[in-house]
Design an enzyme around this catalytic site. Structure first.
Site, PDB file in Angstrom:
ATOM      1  N   PHE A  95      11.977  -1.125   4.812  1.00  0.00           N
ATOM      2  CA  PHE A  95      11.261   0.134   4.064  1.00  0.00           C
ATOM      3  C   PHE A  95      10.444   0.348   5.353  1.00  0.00           C
ATOM      4  O   PHE A  95       9.349   0.567   5.141  1.00  0.00           O
ATOM      5  CB  PHE A  95      10.620  -0.204   2.986  1.00  0.00           C
ATOM      6  CG  PHE A  95      11.490  -0.776   1.856  1.00  0.00           C
ATOM      7  CD1 PHE A  95      12.636   0.146   1.125  1.00  0.00           C
ATOM      8  CD2 PHE A  95      11.698  -2.022   1.748  1.00  0.00           C
ATOM      9  CE1 PHE A  95      13.480  -0.571   0.200  1.00  0.00           C
ATOM     10  CE2 PHE A  95      12.623  -2.719   0.644  1.00  0.00           C
ATOM     11  CZ  PHE A  95      13.628  -1.830   0.020  1.00  0.00           C
ATOM     12  N   SER A  99       9.588  -4.749   9.684  1.00  0.00           N
ATOM     13  CA  SER A  99       8.517  -4.456  10.665  1.00  0.00           C
ATOM     14  C   SER A  99       8.021  -5.613  11.450  1.00  0.00           C
ATOM     15  O   SER A  99       7.516  -5.501  12.313  1.00  0.00           O
ATOM     16  CB  SER A  99       7.287  -4.314   9.656  1.00  0.00           C
ATOM     17  OG  SER A  99       7.434  -5.314   8.456  1.00  0.00           O
ATOM     18  N   ASP A 121       4.643 -13.424   3.207  1.00  0.00           N
ATOM     19  CA  ASP A 121       5.519 -12.902   2.008  1.00  0.00           C
ATOM     20  C   ASP A 121       6.077 -14.151   1.294  1.00  0.00           C
ATOM     21  O   ASP A 121       6.492 -14.966   1.681  1.00  0.00           O
ATOM     22  CB  ASP A 121       6.588 -12.141   2.507  1.00  0.00           C
ATOM     23  CG  ASP A 121       7.428 -11.205   1.632  1.00  0.00           C
ATOM     24  OD1 ASP A 121       7.461 -11.611   0.386  1.00  0.00           O
ATOM     25  OD2 ASP A 121       7.765  -9.926   2.179  1.00  0.00           O
ATOM     26  N   GLY A 145       9.933 -10.382  -3.648  1.00  0.00           N
ATOM     27  CA  GLY A 145      10.105  -9.320  -3.986  1.00  0.00           C
ATOM     28  C   GLY A 145       8.810  -8.697  -4.769  1.00  0.00           C
ATOM     29  O   GLY A 145       8.152  -9.273  -5.594  1.00  0.00           O
ATOM     30  N   SER A 166      -0.053 -13.300  -0.724  1.00  0.00           N
ATOM     31  CA  SER A 166      -1.236 -12.975   0.030  1.00  0.00           C
ATOM     32  C   SER A 166      -2.564 -13.716  -0.314  1.00  0.00           C
ATOM     33  O   SER A 166      -3.252 -14.371   0.568  1.00  0.00           O
ATOM     34  CB  SER A 166      -1.372 -11.406   0.004  1.00  0.00           C
ATOM     35  OG  SER A 166      -2.298 -11.068   0.612  1.00  0.00           O
ATOM     36  N   ASP A 203       1.517  -4.276   3.841  1.00  0.00           N
ATOM     37  CA  ASP A 203       2.950  -3.635   3.256  1.00  0.00           C
ATOM     38  C   ASP A 203       3.298  -4.513   2.157  1.00  0.00           C
ATOM     39  O   ASP A 203       4.814  -4.837   2.215  1.00  0.00           O
ATOM     40  CB  ASP A 203       3.787  -3.492   4.375  1.00  0.00           C
ATOM     41  CG  ASP A 203       4.975  -2.434   3.886  1.00  0.00           C
ATOM     42  OD1 ASP A 203       4.709  -1.672   3.125  1.00  0.00           O
ATOM     43  OD2 ASP A 203       5.922  -2.698   4.725  1.00  0.00           O
ATOM     44  N   HIS A 216       2.444  -3.187  -4.499  1.00  0.00           N
ATOM     45  CA  HIS A 216       1.733  -1.948  -4.609  1.00  0.00           C
ATOM     46  C   HIS A 216       1.310  -1.803  -6.086  1.00  0.00           C
ATOM     47  O   HIS A 216       0.729  -0.478  -6.275  1.00  0.00           O
ATOM     48  CB  HIS A 216       3.026  -0.726  -4.468  1.00  0.00           C
ATOM     49  CG  HIS A 216       3.478  -0.464  -3.265  1.00  0.00           C
ATOM     50  ND1 HIS A 216       4.557   0.390  -2.696  1.00  0.00           N
ATOM     51  CD2 HIS A 216       2.929  -0.893  -1.996  1.00  0.00           C
ATOM     52  CE1 HIS A 216       4.703   0.431  -1.433  1.00  0.00           C
ATOM     53  NE2 HIS A 216       3.755  -0.392  -0.897  1.00  0.00           N
ATOM     54  N   HIS A 243       0.673   0.321   5.189  1.00  0.00           N
ATOM     55  CA  HIS A 243       2.208   1.299   4.900  1.00  0.00           C
ATOM     56  C   HIS A 243       1.807   2.159   3.549  1.00  0.00           C
ATOM     57  O   HIS A 243       1.206   1.638   2.507  1.00  0.00           O
ATOM     58  CB  HIS A 243       2.959   0.371   4.939  1.00  0.00           C
ATOM     59  CG  HIS A 243       4.351   1.294   5.131  1.00  0.00           C
ATOM     60  ND1 HIS A 243       5.716   1.116   4.508  1.00  0.00           N
ATOM     61  CD2 HIS A 243       4.756   2.274   5.833  1.00  0.00           C
ATOM     62  CE1 HIS A 243       6.333   1.913   4.835  1.00  0.00           C
ATOM     63  NE2 HIS A 243       5.877   2.667   5.503  1.00  0.00           N
ATOM     64  N   ASP A 244       2.623   3.069   3.301  1.00  0.00           N
ATOM     65  CA  ASP A 244       2.770   3.961   2.245  1.00  0.00           C
ATOM     66  C   ASP A 244       1.560   4.688   1.630  1.00  0.00           C
ATOM     67  O   ASP A 244       1.102   4.486   0.560  1.00  0.00           O
ATOM     68  CB  ASP A 244       3.388   2.792   0.874  1.00  0.00           C
ATOM     69  CG  ASP A 244       4.794   2.219   1.435  1.00  0.00           C
ATOM     70  OD1 ASP A 244       5.717   2.943   1.740  1.00  0.00           O
ATOM     71  OD2 ASP A 244       4.590   0.965   1.652  1.00  0.00           O
TER      72      ASP A 244
END
Ligand code: SAH
Ligand code: MG
Length: 205
Positions: free
Chosen positions: A15, A47, A66, A70, A119, A136, A139, A164-165
């Site tokens: 993405f 990325s 990460d 997901g 994180s 990133d 969200h 990002h985003d």
């Protein structure tokens, strides 16, 4: 495109738009002189290829954080779910295998340090100054705020913060990344750099 990547980036799921990846690459090249790089949210490594390629020649490293389970939108039944990345035996997402495959194909296994953890956990005892942080990850408001609190204080003067985003208009997308972008802007700690597509950028004063 002015940059050389070790693999065909379109062959990596992810993405990140090409202009955003190129901006990451350009800033990462300079930031790698200042310290290691860290990203939150690697997914299949798109990325990470840009960041890793930029700092490989500088002998720097990328910490790629990460949990590979997901984000909300990747879960079974959600909009961005990818059945290829679902481990049915444990009923969980698992993008780590795909990530490793990407790093091996790109020749970045000696440059990228995978940190398979959330994180917040990864940051708990973190003390290493960072040349660049790319956020990133999740969200949700909580995930984005945790990412901001966990990593931004480790950026060295002259270093880069990329988020990002960024969608200033709520009709275009979720507001959590934009909210931490606003925190960075209001903090007075950063010089704002031109946004590239949805990639917000700052330089630490
Ligand atoms: N940068 C990637 C896309 C990342 S998608 C690309 O270029 O394609 C977001 C990723 O953030 C997912 O892989 C998800 O597992 C991860 N993520 C979400 N919340 C997280 C958290 N709290 N800690 C660590 N990783 C998280
Ligand atoms: Mg993103």
């Amino acid at each position: 495109m002015s940059i050389q990547l070790p693999i065909d980036i379109d062959s990596v799921k992810g993405f990140l738009a090409a202009d955003e990846g190129e901006a990451l690459y350009q800033y990462a090249q300079a930031a790698a002189e200042l310290g290691p790089l860290l990203e939150v949210g690697s997914y299949c490594g798109k990325s990470t290829v840009y960041l890793g390629a930029a700092c490989r020649d500088k002998n720097s490293v990328v910490y790629a954080v990460d949990h590979h389970r997901g984000s909300e939108e990747h879960q079974l039944g959600e909009e961005y779910h990818d059945p290829d990345l679902y481990d049915a035996s444990v009923e969980l997402m698992d993008s780590f295998k795909a990530f490793r495959t990407t790093m091996r194909r790109a020749g970045l296994e000696d440059t990228v340090v995978p940190v398979v953890a959330s994180s917040g956990l990864a940051s708990r005892h973190w003390h290493t100054p960072l040349g660049m942080v790319f956020i990133d990850g999740g969200h949700s408001e909580e995930a984005a705020q945790t990412d901001y609190r966990s990593w931004v204080s480790h950026i060295v003067p002259g270093g880069i913060l990329a988020i990002h985003d960024i969608f200033p208009n709520p009709a275009d997308g979720g507001q959590a990344p934009y909210n931490i972008w606003k925190l960075a802007k209001a903090s007075g700690l950063f010089e704002e750099l031109p946004t590239v597509n949805t990639l917000g950028l700052f330089r630490r004063k």
